[in-house]
Write an enzyme that holds these catalytic residues in place. Structure first.
Site, PDB file in Angstrom:
ATOM      1  N   CYS A  66       5.379  -3.490  -3.524  1.00 40.26           N
ATOM      2  CA  CYS A  66       6.722  -3.677  -4.092  1.00 40.26           C
ATOM      3  C   CYS A  66       6.851  -2.658  -5.218  1.00 40.26           C
ATOM      4  O   CYS A  66       6.021  -1.763  -5.340  1.00 40.26           O
ATOM      5  CB  CYS A  66       6.966  -5.122  -4.540  1.00 40.26           C
ATOM      6  SG  CYS A  66       6.087  -5.703  -6.004  1.00 40.26           S
ATOM      7  N   HIS A  99     -17.182  -7.568  -4.921  1.00 37.21           N
ATOM      8  CA  HIS A  99     -17.588  -8.636  -5.835  1.00 37.21           C
ATOM      9  C   HIS A  99     -16.752  -9.899  -5.696  1.00 37.21           C
ATOM     10  O   HIS A  99     -17.272 -10.995  -5.936  1.00 37.21           O
ATOM     11  CB  HIS A  99     -17.499  -8.160  -7.286  1.00 37.21           C
ATOM     12  CG  HIS A  99     -18.493  -7.106  -7.631  1.00 37.21           C
ATOM     13  ND1 HIS A  99     -18.756  -6.745  -8.930  1.00 37.21           N
ATOM     14  CD2 HIS A  99     -19.296  -6.327  -6.873  1.00 37.21           C
ATOM     15  CE1 HIS A  99     -19.671  -5.781  -8.954  1.00 37.21           C
ATOM     16  NE2 HIS A  99     -20.004  -5.513  -7.703  1.00 37.21           N
TER      17      HIS A  99
END
Length: 147
Positions: A66, A99
């Site tokens: 966006c 992670h």
């Protein structure tokens, strides 16, 4: 790997470029819109489309665009199991997967250009969750926060 991708009117040109580049690179892409410029469209609708594609197993990862990236990030993260992160640097784009098991990359088309966006997409798609004990433990704690 199928990649679900969507953008509102502000992100449409960048999304179109990314779709073309992904397809040229041999990636399987589910283009969930927008397909034409509509200044009255609403970014949450596109976040819903990508989140549902992942949660329903029609895609393994998602990309949302966006204007700033903030709105679609907020909307996508309302879904249990979606880990959407706004990334404008390659380290975060791959480290978020390695992670934190990020499954949706979000970018702001009014913040970055197409060359950096392509680098981010590649960093995101080429990364894998490490599965290290400490990351699994931390991800479990994050998942426990979901309501």
């Amino acid at each position: 790997m199928t990649i679900a991708i969507a953008a509102d009117h502000a992100g449409l040109p960048l999304k179109q470029e990314l779709v073309a580049r992904l397809q040229s690179a041999g990636r399987t892409v589910a283009d969930l819109g927008a397909h034409q410029l509509d200044p009255n469209d609403d970014y949450p609708d596109f976040a819903v489309a990508v989140a549902k594609a992942i949660l329903e197993g029609r895609a393994e990862r998602g990309i949302l665009v966006c204007g700033s990236g903030v709105g679609v990030t907020i909307a996508a993260n309302k879904f249990r199991g979606i880990r959407a992160c706004l990334c404008h640097d390659t380290y975060s784009a791959h480290q978020g997967v390695e992670h934190d098991n990020m499954n949706v990359l979000v970018m702001g088309s009014r913040v970055i250009g197409p060359a950096l966006a392509w680098d981010l997409v590649n960093a995101f798609l080429n990364a894998e969750f490490s599965g290290e004990d400490r990351h699994v433990r931390r991800l479990a704690k994050v998942q426990a926060l979901e309501t």
